[in-house]
Structures are given as C-alpha cells and as structure tokens.
Scaffold this motif. Sequence first.
Motif, mmCIF file in Angstrom:
data_model
loop_
_atom_site.group_PDB
_atom_site.id
_atom_site.type_symbol
_atom_site.label_atom_id
_atom_site.label_comp_id
_atom_site.label_asym_id
_atom_site.label_seq_id
_atom_site.Cartn_x
_atom_site.Cartn_y
_atom_site.Cartn_z
ATOM 1 N N ASP A 104 0.161 7.339 -14.263
ATOM 2 C CA ASP A 104 1.528 6.829 -14.155
ATOM 3 C C ASP A 104 2.490 8.004 -14.056
ATOM 4 O O ASP A 104 2.769 8.662 -15.050
ATOM 5 N N GLU A 105 2.951 8.261 -12.826
ATOM 6 C CA GLU A 105 3.839 9.401 -12.550
ATOM 7 C C GLU A 105 3.312 10.672 -13.206
ATOM 8 O O GLU A 105 3.996 11.287 -14.033
ATOM 9 N N SER A 120 4.750 0.273 -13.764
ATOM 10 C CA SER A 120 4.042 0.620 -15.006
ATOM 11 C C SER A 120 3.381 -0.613 -15.603
ATOM 12 O O SER A 120 2.252 -0.544 -16.112
HETATM 13 MG MG LIG Z 1 7.147 3.238 -15.148
#
Ligand SMILES: [Mg+2]
Lengths: 435, 236
Positions: B182-183, B61
Amino acid sequence: MLSFRLKRTLKMGIKNLWMHRLRSTLTTLGVIFGVSSVIAMLAIGEGASRQAQAQIARLGSQNIIIQTVKPPEDQQATGQEQSMLEYGLTYADAERFRDSIPNVQVVVPVRRVSQRAWYRNRKVAVEVVGTVPWHPETSPTHVGMGRFLSSIDMHYKQTVCVVDERVVRELFVFDDPLGQDIKIASDYYRVVGVCSAQEVARDTAAVDSEASRGALGQGGANVGNIYIPLTTVKDRFGEIKVQISGSTGANIEKVELQEIIVKVGALEEVLPTRDILQTLLERFHKKSDYQVVVPLELLRQAKRMTLIFSIVLGSIATISLLVGGIGIMNIMLATISERTREIGIRRALGAKKLDIMVQFLSETLLLTLAGGILGIILGSAVPFLVTHFSRMPTVITGGSLVLAFGISVMVGLFSGLYPAYRAANMDPIESLRHE
Amino acid sequence: MVRALDKTLQENNDGPIVVFEQLRKNYWLGAVELRVLRGIDLTIERGEHVAIMGPSGSGKSTLLNILGCLDRPSGGCYRLGGQEVSQLDDDQLSLIRGARIGFVFQSFNLINQLNVIENIETPMFYQGFSERDSAERAMELARLVGLGDRFKHRPSELSGGEQQRVAIARALANDPLIILADEPTGNLDSASGAEILRILLTLHGQGKTLITVTHDDSIATHAQRIVRLLDGRIKK
Ligand SMILES: [Mg+2]
Ligand SMILES: Nc1ncnc2c1ncn2[C@@H]1O[C@H](COP(=O)(O)OP(=O)(O)OP(=O)(O)O)[C@@H](O)[C@H]1O
C-alpha cells in the motif's frame, strides 16, 4: 518449536517491562507488599504455634502448673520496714490437691533455689530443684545414668542429687559424675543420677515466675538443674530468703513451695481440674500469690496472638493485593492502548488472537511473579526482624513460599486476563491505523 | 491446520489467485451508511503485477485490506486461491495472512522494540519455525534486501528506505504467494523509492503475485495491469 515461541514471548515481555522499569516497579508494589505480608503472617503464626507446642511438650500437656507469684500489692508496701513477707504455695496446698481432687494422678511439689555448685575447683550457677521421687512422671526429663531420687532419700533427707546433662557438661567435663560429690552452699551432695536437660527457652517469661528466678537474682544465668530431695532442700536451705537491697534495707520473704505440678489422667480432664484447683486456691489464699499455668492453654494463647497478627497482616495483604491487582490491570490497559499499533502489525503478520492474548498475559504474569519474588525476599526479612527485636520465634515454611507464588499467579491472571482479552479482540485494521 | 489450508491453496494451482465478485464494503457512521466499495468484480492471475490507482478516498486501501484478509467484505464474494474467504474463522484468516500474504505498508510498520533480524523473524515465529531456521532465513532475507550489515539495528536507527527494505524482507519471511503493497514508496524520497521498486519488481520477476496501491504513475507503468478505482467502483 514451542519453546522458541515461549522464549521470544518472554524475552519481549522482559524487554518491555525493563523499558518501563520505574513504571513496572511501582506497579508491582501492591503485589510485593501483599505477598510479603502473607509470608510474614504465616511465619509468625507458624513460629508461635511451634513455640507453644514445644512448651507444651516441655511442660507436659496433661499438667497443670501452679506457681508462686509475689503478690503485687505487697511489692511496694513492704518498703522500709523489716517485716517478713509470707506468701506462696504451701505444703498444705499440695496435700489438699492430692486429697480433694479425684482426677489427680500425681502431685509434685517443687522448691527452687538458685545456688552455686562446686566440683573441685569449678563453679557454676545452678538451680537447685527440691522435688519428689515421682517428679519424672510430670516432665519429659528422663534419667540416663544412675537413678532418680528415691523415697528413702526423701525420708532420710539424704544429701544426694541428680544433675542434668548441662550441669555435667559444665561441671564435670570429662569426669564420670556418678558417685562424685558436689558442694552446694556448705554441704556436699553425692551424684546418684544424670538426667536429660530441659530446654530452657529464653522466651518463657510467662512460665518462669518471679520466684523461680532465684534468690541470687541470677536465674537467667543458671546452667542447669540439680534435683535434690524436697525434704533435704527444706532442711538445708530453709524457707526464708533475705534480700538485701541498698536503699530499702533487707527484705525477708518466706515461701514454702515455688511450684506444684498436678498431672491428670487424660487431656479432657485438664480444664475441669484447673477450675477445681482454682476454686480451691481462692478459698485458701487471700492474696493473689499464685498463678495457674495450663500448658494446653498456651496453644490457645498462641492462637489468639497469632489471630491478631493474621487479621492485621491479612488485611494488609488483601488490600494491597486487591489494589495492586487493579493497578496492574490499569497499567496493562494503558500498555495495550500504547501498543495498539504493534498489536495490529502482529495480527497482520499472522498472529492469532490467542497469540496476542498469551503475549500480554505472560507480560502481566512476569510482572506479578517478579513482584512475588521481591515480596518473598521482603516477606522473609520481616519475620527475621520480628525475631531479632521481639524475640518472637518465626518459621518460614516451604508451603508459604509456594502459596506466595500461587498468589502472584492468581493476581497476574486476575489483572491480566481482561487487558489481554481486550488486546486480542482489537480489530486489526483499527489497530494498524492507530497512531 | 497448516496442512489443510496449504492444500486448499495449492490444489487450485492453475486457477486465478484472487477472484472478487460484486464485492462490497460499507461503513456505518452513526446512522449514515458509507458505501466505500460498491460492487467490485476483479480477477487476478498468479504471478501478475497489478497496480491499483485512484483518487484519495476512493477505497484503494480498503480493497487491499480485504485482499489481505485483514478486513472482511460486507457483501459479495472473495475467493483466494479457490477458497471462499468469508467462510473462514479468525484463526484461519490469521494463518492465511501469516503464511500466504506479505504486507508492505506506506508507514513501514516495523516493531520498534525489535531489531532488524527480530522484525523479520516475527511472521516465522507465528508459523512455528524453529529458532535456528528462522534466524538463518531472517539473515538471508536481510542480505537479500541489502541490509547484511544492519542485523542488530533498531528501526529508529535506520533511514526510511532501509526500514521499508526490512518490511519487504519481513513480507517475504514465509514465502508468500501474494505481496500487497500500500503506497510502498509514499513516504520515501525518489532514490529510495526507486530502490524499493527495483526490489519489488525483482520479486515479481521471481514469480510472486504483486499488488501495489500507488499514486505514482512511474510505478504503475511497470505493472502489467492498472486497476483504477473511482467512488468505490472500477473505472472501465
Ligand atoms: Mg490508502
Ligand atoms: N473504519 C472506517 N470507518 C469509516 N469510514 C472509513 C473507515 N475506513 C475507511 N473509511 C472511509 O472509506 C473511504 C475509503 O478509504 P480508503 O482508506 O480505502 O481510501 P484510499 O483510497 O486508500 O485513500 P488514500 O489514497 O488517501 O489512501 C474513505 O472515505 C474513508 O473515510
């Protein structure tokens, strides 16, 4: 382009404030009270000063008015006995004023009697003003038709009169008053002139002395003035007034003059002359049966009274605006910490620091302006109530509304800048991670 | 301002879009220095689809945030479209985020007070679009992600998958060069996750550079390249 931004920002702001409407309302109370105090303060101050100015214009700024007042200690003492009470200003006083004071331009002795005036089958209550030919020099009254009283009228104690426009309206309606005869008491008086009516303000109790309220006790109901030569009044109505009151029997009073108006040459001479007059009066009057009214002083009195209101309301305004401002700042800081994540999102989507700043500052300004508007409404209601209950005149000026808006904006900026600055300078990552 | 940056980004149309050289990121926790990224060398070409994988806490991240100009590196070099990012000030970074980068987050990150259309409009609003243009484009994008009948819904009235589709539409608002996710399927069930993946792959197919952080091998297999992070370094 810019307007879309502005529109959206304002819409967001209103939405957010509306979402927390209870909170928003409570927060703005300080501003509401502060702004309304300011408006009330200014309205009362303005009203008082206008009233004073109107009185001065009516009474004449270069005049000193000495009025007969019933001496206070005798008011109870007379009681039952049928004694004659003699008090008040005298012709001798008027003489003395004219002869012993250098700056005096005109001295006008006035005797007032409340009477009923008849014309044909119409009857009205009037105030008979016994005066001298030079009376108009001391008052804004001007003769519109015919002439004022003359020295010949004075000398021969003529039964002539000058009526004011109010009396004309009530008594003559459509007739031409000049040359007509009015019946007052048992005599007929020929109308020789018509003069402008003096504004009789309801709230001039300080100026209208007890004595001038009239023998028939209906002073307030008089429709207007009828001017008659002083000598004629003395001759026809006498100087003795008998008042019969149920339980206490009869009160007999002797008063020569109700009023002496002294006019000086220049404004600067008013106060020194007043002092001389007072010394003179003190020497010849053992009882305090007179009062001296200086129209110029009324302005000072009005200012003094306004000052008290200004101090009280001004402190309320300052405290509530300060506390209100701090409250708003507090709420905005809370809002910002609640909306930290939103700030992070907006930053990620391209909002600059300035954009965030503008958003929160405009929200604060919306809040304080809403408070300002409510404050203006409340603040306008207060003077209205004051006027309604205390008969004190109030005037809401456009300037005070502008000032109220200015104050709201100032409070908004004062309490909004720091929170907005905090919001703008939050780290975007930290904000996004915030729960 | 917009022009100048646009030029910078467009002049180097041929070079790689992202270049990291010895990129480092440290956090200070009291007196302890936490070295999260310890020298990353990475080049990503235009139109590439890269998946970033690695165990939790490996700095994925952090890397993505630096990529998206949300965060600044502690050391090393980052060139975005040939432009050295560390030299830009906060306003310029905001401009790049708004105009060139589209974020898709694991937790959607929609603004709750705004409805679907208003959420999609937000990035356009900061770039100075007119009201009509942004409304039109927002509706078009909402239809593109299959939310043509949900314009006025609030995020709280949508399912997770639908919320993520709004987020994708929003990421596309200013026609960005890179989409950073991000995911994106981390909070979704497999069906919604598959739908989101399909949309993202379609966008990649239309020429967008797509960089996805994921734990999910099935997503990673669609990527042209997988970058694996371990303890702040790229695992060879
Ligand atoms: Mg993360
Ligand atoms: N603001 C910060 N202050 C201190 N440490 C931080 C900060 N942000 C991240 N870290 C640390 O950096 C490391 C990497 O975090 P990061 O969020 O990049 O991991 P990740 O690879 O995305 O993990 P996950 O897969 O769980 O999301 C973590 O050990 C985290 O504790």
